[in-house]
Design a protein around this motif. Sequence first.
Motif, mmCIF file in Angstrom:
data_model
loop_
_atom_site.group_PDB
_atom_site.id
_atom_site.type_symbol
_atom_site.label_atom_id
_atom_site.label_comp_id
_atom_site.label_asym_id
_atom_site.label_seq_id
_atom_site.Cartn_x
_atom_site.Cartn_y
_atom_site.Cartn_z
ATOM 1 N N TYR A 127 -0.392 -4.100 -8.564
ATOM 2 C CA TYR A 127 -0.845 -5.167 -7.680
ATOM 3 C C TYR A 127 -1.926 -4.671 -6.711
ATOM 4 O O TYR A 127 -2.825 -5.429 -6.340
ATOM 5 C CB TYR A 127 0.339 -5.758 -6.914
ATOM 6 N N TYR A 128 -1.845 -3.426 -6.304
ATOM 7 C CA TYR A 128 -2.896 -2.847 -5.455
ATOM 8 C C TYR A 128 -4.235 -2.930 -6.174
ATOM 9 O O TYR A 128 -5.252 -3.355 -5.604
ATOM 10 C CB TYR A 128 -2.517 -1.407 -5.119
ATOM 11 N N GLN A 129 -4.238 -2.554 -7.450
ATOM 12 C CA GLN A 129 -5.478 -2.591 -8.225
ATOM 13 C C GLN A 129 -5.962 -4.023 -8.450
ATOM 14 O O GLN A 129 -7.167 -4.276 -8.538
ATOM 15 C CB GLN A 129 -5.262 -1.888 -9.570
ATOM 16 N N LEU A 130 -5.037 -4.950 -8.522
ATOM 17 C CA LEU A 130 -5.399 -6.349 -8.737
ATOM 18 C C LEU A 130 -5.943 -6.983 -7.456
ATOM 19 O O LEU A 130 -6.877 -7.791 -7.491
ATOM 20 C CB LEU A 130 -4.171 -7.128 -9.217
ATOM 21 N N PHE A 131 -5.362 -6.605 -6.298
ATOM 22 C CA PHE A 131 -5.715 -7.244 -5.032
ATOM 23 C C PHE A 131 -6.913 -6.609 -4.330
ATOM 24 O O PHE A 131 -7.443 -7.182 -3.389
ATOM 25 C CB PHE A 131 -4.520 -7.212 -4.076
ATOM 26 N N VAL A 132 -7.341 -5.420 -4.755
ATOM 27 C CA VAL A 132 -8.418 -4.739 -4.038
ATOM 28 C C VAL A 132 -9.714 -5.549 -4.089
ATOM 29 O O VAL A 132 -10.546 -5.474 -3.176
ATOM 30 C CB VAL A 132 -8.620 -3.307 -4.592
ATOM 31 N N LEU B 162 4.202 -5.380 -1.336
ATOM 32 C CA LEU B 162 3.713 -4.091 -0.850
ATOM 33 C C LEU B 162 2.325 -3.787 -1.410
ATOM 34 O O LEU B 162 1.531 -3.092 -0.759
ATOM 35 C CB LEU B 162 4.693 -2.977 -1.229
ATOM 36 N N GLY B 163 2.025 -4.315 -2.606
ATOM 37 C CA GLY B 163 0.672 -4.162 -3.134
ATOM 38 C C GLY B 163 -0.351 -4.799 -2.209
ATOM 39 O O GLY B 163 -1.394 -4.215 -1.907
ATOM 40 N N ALA B 164 -0.030 -6.022 -1.733
ATOM 41 C CA ALA B 164 -0.927 -6.698 -0.787
ATOM 42 C C ALA B 164 -0.976 -5.959 0.546
ATOM 43 O O ALA B 164 -2.044 -5.815 1.157
ATOM 44 C CB ALA B 164 -0.446 -8.133 -0.565
ATOM 45 N N LEU B 165 0.187 -5.467 1.001
ATOM 46 C CA LEU B 165 0.246 -4.755 2.277
ATOM 47 C C LEU B 165 -0.550 -3.453 2.216
ATOM 48 O O LEU B 165 -1.322 -3.133 3.137
ATOM 49 C CB LEU B 165 1.705 -4.473 2.649
ATOM 50 N N VAL B 166 -0.373 -2.699 1.135
ATOM 51 C CA VAL B 166 -1.115 -1.449 0.961
ATOM 52 C C VAL B 166 -2.622 -1.733 0.925
ATOM 53 O O VAL B 166 -3.423 -1.024 1.549
ATOM 54 C CB VAL B 166 -0.673 -0.739 -0.338
ATOM 55 N N THR B 167 -2.996 -2.798 0.221
ATOM 56 C CA THR B 167 -4.410 -3.148 0.105
ATOM 57 C C THR B 167 -5.021 -3.433 1.470
ATOM 58 O O THR B 167 -6.095 -2.909 1.817
ATOM 59 C CB THR B 167 -4.581 -4.375 -0.809
ATOM 60 N N THR B 168 -4.356 -4.283 2.251
ATOM 61 C CA THR B 168 -4.914 -4.655 3.556
ATOM 62 C C THR B 168 -4.905 -3.476 4.525
ATOM 63 O O THR B 168 -5.852 -3.298 5.301
ATOM 64 C CB THR B 168 -4.133 -5.827 4.173
ATOM 65 N N GLU B 169 -3.852 -2.660 4.489
ATOM 66 C CA GLU B 169 -3.773 -1.518 5.400
ATOM 67 C C GLU B 169 -4.876 -0.503 5.099
ATOM 68 O O GLU B 169 -5.573 -0.036 6.002
ATOM 69 C CB GLU B 169 -2.393 -0.853 5.293
ATOM 70 N N ILE B 170 -5.042 -0.160 3.829
ATOM 71 C CA ILE B 170 -6.048 0.848 3.465
ATOM 72 C C ILE B 170 -7.456 0.316 3.716
ATOM 73 O O ILE B 170 -8.310 1.020 4.271
ATOM 74 C CB ILE B 170 -5.877 1.274 1.992
ATOM 75 N N ALA C 141 20.326 -8.587 -8.294
ATOM 76 C CA ALA C 141 19.496 -9.148 -7.222
ATOM 77 C C ALA C 141 18.896 -8.046 -6.355
ATOM 78 O O ALA C 141 17.743 -8.142 -5.926
ATOM 79 C CB ALA C 141 20.307 -10.123 -6.369
ATOM 80 N N SER C 142 19.684 -6.995 -6.105
ATOM 81 C CA SER C 142 19.147 -5.873 -5.317
ATOM 82 C C SER C 142 17.994 -5.207 -6.052
ATOM 83 O O SER C 142 16.939 -4.925 -5.469
ATOM 84 C CB SER C 142 20.248 -4.847 -5.048
ATOM 85 N N ALA C 143 18.196 -4.976 -7.347
ATOM 86 C CA ALA C 143 17.150 -4.331 -8.140
ATOM 87 C C ALA C 143 15.904 -5.210 -8.221
ATOM 88 O O ALA C 143 14.777 -4.734 -8.055
ATOM 89 C CB ALA C 143 17.678 -4.029 -9.546
ATOM 90 N N MET C 144 16.086 -6.506 -8.455
ATOM 91 C CA MET C 144 14.949 -7.411 -8.525
ATOM 92 C C MET C 144 14.290 -7.571 -7.152
ATOM 93 O O MET C 144 13.082 -7.787 -7.054
ATOM 94 C CB MET C 144 15.375 -8.777 -9.070
ATOM 95 N N GLY C 145 15.097 -7.466 -6.097
ATOM 96 C CA GLY C 145 14.533 -7.502 -4.752
ATOM 97 C C GLY C 145 13.548 -6.363 -4.541
ATOM 98 O O GLY C 145 12.461 -6.558 -3.984
ATOM 99 N N PHE C 146 13.913 -5.173 -5.021
ATOM 100 C CA PHE C 146 12.996 -4.038 -4.916
ATOM 101 C C PHE C 146 11.796 -4.222 -5.842
ATOM 102 O O PHE C 146 10.664 -3.891 -5.471
ATOM 103 C CB PHE C 146 13.728 -2.735 -5.255
ATOM 104 N N TRP C 147 12.041 -4.759 -7.061
ATOM 105 C CA TRP C 147 10.913 -4.948 -7.974
ATOM 106 C C TRP C 147 9.912 -5.966 -7.424
ATOM 107 O O TRP C 147 8.702 -5.767 -7.542
ATOM 108 C CB TRP C 147 11.397 -5.427 -9.350
ATOM 109 N N THR C 148 10.408 -7.037 -6.819
ATOM 110 C CA THR C 148 9.499 -8.058 -6.288
ATOM 111 C C THR C 148 8.735 -7.560 -5.060
ATOM 112 O O THR C 148 7.866 -8.276 -4.541
ATOM 113 C CB THR C 148 10.260 -9.353 -5.926
ATOM 114 N N LEU C 149 9.048 -6.349 -4.604
ATOM 115 C CA LEU C 149 8.218 -5.736 -3.566
ATOM 116 C C LEU C 149 6.826 -5.409 -4.106
ATOM 117 O O LEU C 149 5.894 -5.185 -3.321
ATOM 118 C CB LEU C 149 8.864 -4.446 -3.053
ATOM 119 N N GLY C 150 6.686 -5.392 -5.446
ATOM 120 C CA GLY C 150 5.405 -5.029 -6.048
ATOM 121 C C GLY C 150 4.232 -5.815 -5.486
ATOM 122 O O GLY C 150 3.310 -5.230 -4.897
ATOM 123 N N PRO C 151 4.221 -7.151 -5.634
ATOM 124 C CA PRO C 151 3.088 -7.905 -5.091
ATOM 125 C C PRO C 151 3.003 -7.858 -3.575
ATOM 126 O O PRO C 151 1.906 -7.867 -3.006
ATOM 127 C CB PRO C 151 3.349 -9.341 -5.585
#
Length: 654
Positions: free
Chosen positions: A50-55, A172-180, A160-170
């Motif tokens: 998602y980082y690569q997609l959102f950059v 945290l991807g967006a968060l990493v993109t904006t922060e960097i 649900a816990s596992a999917m909760g962590f997986w759905t962090l992808g978009p």
Amino acid sequence: MSSTSAAVRPSDAAPTLLTGLWRRKLPHYPETPARSWYLFIVVVVSIAQYYQLFVAGAVGNELIAYFDLTFRYFVGIFIAGSAFGAAASVAAGLLDRYGRANIVAYGTVIVSLLTLFAVPQTTTKEAFLVVYCLISIVEGAVLVATPAIVRDFSPQLGRASAMGFWTLGPVLGALVTTEISSATLADHPDWQYHYRLCGVICVAISILGLLGLRELSPALRDQIMVSLRDKALVEARARGLDVTALERHQWKQMLKFNIIGSALAISIFLAFFYTIVSFLPVYMATNFGFTAAQANAMGNWYWISNAAALVLTGIVSDYLKVRKPFMIFGAVLSIIGVYIFLGYTDRPGTDYYTFAIVLSFIAIGTGIAYSCWMASFTETVEERNPAATAVGLAVWGGTLRTVVTFVLFGLLIVVTAAGTLVNYGPKLQEISSKYHSEIATIQKVGTETMAKLGENPNDQDAQVAALTKLSGAAEADIRTAVSLNSRFPQELATLQAVDTSVLTKVVVNPDDQEALATAVGQIARKFNIPADQAAARLQAAQQVPVNELAVASQVSAPLTKATAELQAVSNIPAEDREYLSAHGEEVVQAREDSADQWKTWWWICLVAQIAFLPFVFFMSGYWSPKKAEEAAAAHDAAVDRELSAMAAEPQPAR
């Protein structure tokens, strides 16, 4: 050897570091530390994808400037990428036979290399579009395979816990993109730097996935695993499981209402999310005047709140063993939040923290609903055929990206003002800040009148219209003064050289020799001419009609000021004046239309979230934690009985 043969064969031996570069299937269900490690790799890879997609969005302004893109073309790049990604998501269901871990591992390597090397080398908008679509194709396949692996390694009671962590992808991807990007854009305004930085980071992550990612063998993953207590039973059943039979007619089994309908429902529910991901800086800048840094920081409130809700809700949902109440509760929270947000969209003075709080509220609701939906969806797929998980997720991935394609396309149609403001607004803002007073004059006069004066500076009607608006005097008086100036320019200049008190004496008593001598002297000094010439000019000035001169004298001060303001417009370079003339009114109109158009779009997002609610009732799972607990206990008892029966059976001779 038939497909019902024992699970452990030479070809099914546990992969080593070297053989695991392609043959990644595990013959036994891994212990918790190894399982957690594989889940961690999947989550990190998803964030990188998602980082690569959102950059592209983070450096959108730089891309628009570098490639001279219109806003429509820029959004068209995302539309094309989403469309190709949708096709790739469907194809991922067909490619699953080659190993979902291989799709993730090698797909991540391909995307990272394209990001690091190919994208920064593009020099035309067409080349950038092609490479972006290639990335989207691979990304579409990878982001279907990743939740399939998460499902494989997470029993239903921890799903649900596992999917909760997986759905962090978009998120945290967006968060990493904006922060960097926020931290580096000021020092590195070239967009290529940000793609290279992203590529370097993601290549490192792709190596981790390439070396470390594994998946379950089909005989293990093609079963339903409710809890970790099922591990022994799942492995025992795997020895006689007919994998080939389970993998027949998977698409037919997945193309059912509760699967297609729920995939469509969550996709339209996320229309607000994907709008925020793509256009929050544009929306906040063009409608409320926030800087890009402020808009990105506002987005961080959304991402952080959403991330916390995703993980915490997954944990609580697994504890209570229900999904549906959380989906309804989260969706209702999000709907209320969007409705509150709508109330501020036409209030230009709304402050930063008001938006930040409302967006956080929406993000919490979205996170609660989405993490539980992902768990429930995989369980709904398992209910029909656990072996068809990849195909079911391909249906979801293809539907999601198709909806995103229509969301982006629909936004272009509904919010037409955004394109105008993005295309022309920045340049006009630059001109406006430099020539603020001159542009105020143009706006007061009107571009049509200014255009007439530009074509013919001697157009008297246009002059009168402009000076009337600027001076505030009566049009008839301005017309008289302008006409007088055009007919008697030298005579009026002569009269203006004489003091008012002296001129009054001359007009009242033309035989006042002292006043005449004083007037002649003032004219001679003003124009540096002999006395006889000055006297001749004074004599010639007597032909100016006194009544018209009186009118001109009354409007002299405001007319002089208005004339100076009108002449100052010439300070604006011709190129900038042409730009203002071509796009000024269009941008003004777009600013007037923008709030209403965006409000219409937010209403569409709100209706889409409401439409999500009824589809929850068609998904698998319980509403009552008590009934869910009873079902889990009954399942455990059934597992114990089946294991006891297997243990009592005589073992075949070796």
